[in-house]
Enzyme design. Sequence first.
Site, PDB file in Angstrom:
ATOM      1  N   ASN A 106       0.854  -1.180   0.000  1.00 54.52           N
ATOM      2  CA  ASN A 106       0.000   0.000   0.000  1.00 54.52           C
ATOM      3  C   ASN A 106       0.897   1.239   0.000  1.00 54.52           C
ATOM      4  OD1 ASN A 106      -1.872   1.994   0.343  1.00 54.52           O
ATOM      5  ND2 ASN A 106      -2.803   1.145   2.181  1.00 54.52           N
ATOM      6  N   CYS A 109      -1.749   5.410   0.551  1.00 55.75           N
ATOM      7  CA  CYS A 109      -2.928   5.673   1.382  1.00 55.75           C
ATOM      8  C   CYS A 109      -3.098   7.173   1.593  1.00 55.75           C
ATOM      9  CB  CYS A 109      -2.797   4.982   2.734  1.00 55.75           C
ATOM     10  SG  CYS A 109      -4.209   5.276   3.813  1.00 55.75           S
ATOM     11  N   LYS A 137       0.536  -0.987  -5.013  1.00 52.19           N
ATOM     12  CA  LYS A 137      -0.720  -0.253  -5.120  1.00 52.19           C
ATOM     13  C   LYS A 137      -0.404   1.235  -5.206  1.00 52.19           C
ATOM     14  CE  LYS A 137      -5.372  -0.098  -3.160  1.00 52.19           C
ATOM     15  NZ  LYS A 137      -6.260  -0.634  -2.111  1.00 52.19           N
ATOM     16  N   ASN A 164      -5.535   3.309  -5.784  1.00 47.75           N
ATOM     17  CA  ASN A 164      -6.021   3.624  -4.444  1.00 47.75           C
ATOM     18  C   ASN A 164      -7.039   4.754  -4.548  1.00 47.75           C
ATOM     19  OD1 ASN A 164      -6.206   3.680  -1.603  1.00 47.75           O
ATOM     20  ND2 ASN A 164      -4.021   3.284  -1.408  1.00 47.75           N
ATOM     21  N   THR A 165      -7.627   5.108  -3.426  1.00 46.50           N
ATOM     22  CA  THR A 165      -8.614   6.183  -3.423  1.00 46.50           C
ATOM     23  C   THR A 165      -7.946   7.535  -3.655  1.00 46.50           C
ATOM     24  OG1 THR A 165      -8.387   6.313  -1.017  1.00 46.50           O
ATOM     25  CG2 THR A 165     -10.183   4.966  -1.893  1.00 46.50           C
ATOM     26  N   GLY A 237     -14.793  -2.957  -4.342  1.00 44.66           N
ATOM     27  CA  GLY A 237     -14.589  -2.186  -3.133  1.00 44.66           C
ATOM     28  C   GLY A 237     -15.882  -1.724  -2.511  1.00 44.66           C
TER      29      GLY A 237
END
Length: 286
Positions: A106, A109, A137, A164-165, A237
């Site tokens: 990750n 984030c 990611k 990712n967001t 998701g």
Amino acid sequence: MRILNASGCLDALTAPDVARSLDAFVSKTVTPLPREGNAPVRIAETDVGMLNSIGLANPGIDAFLEEHLPRLAELGVPLWVSVGGFSAGDYAETCAGLTDVTIELNLSCPNVEEAADTAAAIVAACRAVTNLPLYAKLSPANWDISEVARAVQVAGADGLSLVNTMRGTALDEATLEPRLGTWSGGLSGPALKPVVLAAVYACWSATRMPIVGMGGVMTGRDALELVAVGAQDVALGTVLFRDPEAPERVRAELAAEVAALGVADVDDVRGVAHEGGVASRLSLTL
């Protein structure tokens, strides 16, 4: 093509049947030390998706390995472990303790401070301590995400998780104050789909790496379009919060979409957006 969950969007231990309907289960992000996460409020719905500000809340790698991972293994599905941290050493320390899983790093984030090291440096540090498959990611906020993709490929990543967001904010209707405790959070859901399509298209063009496409996948058609721009697999998701039967539904809708195109298998659609579309590829196979 496999259907996975996006990290943090499914608690497999409270919804084991949903987890077993996936082709692989991806854990919440784990870090070397326990984290309580961000202050509430942590989730806010919007007209175009969902904002979350969880802040990587997790029990830490030691408790994860001792208590959580053995229970996840009992599900009987392939496991991916999402790994986070605040330096290349953090990531490598966590990766070194893992076995028999695929690792998703990750690297992006939006709800915690960014790691000081570059994505490539983190991947290289992890590759030095493990032979397990490594998926990076990446954040869609980078204008040239393909440059980052090429860098992590050279550093030793086996695949990409895209994306990712993105950071977003929602205001309370009455008070006009931020609805999240941290004022901003990661936006997921339908609004993210065009961003994901662009990211997957660019990264597959640049690297031809295996890609898990995620962001705004609500239907089989959404999954099909991600495959068309280069995704090998697709993750669900936000949709899992409201539709626990989404994996089976999306799988059935995808099969219907593929049949309507007149191709034998969804993998035959992979990358067709780069080649003039389905009609062009079918003409080449006649």
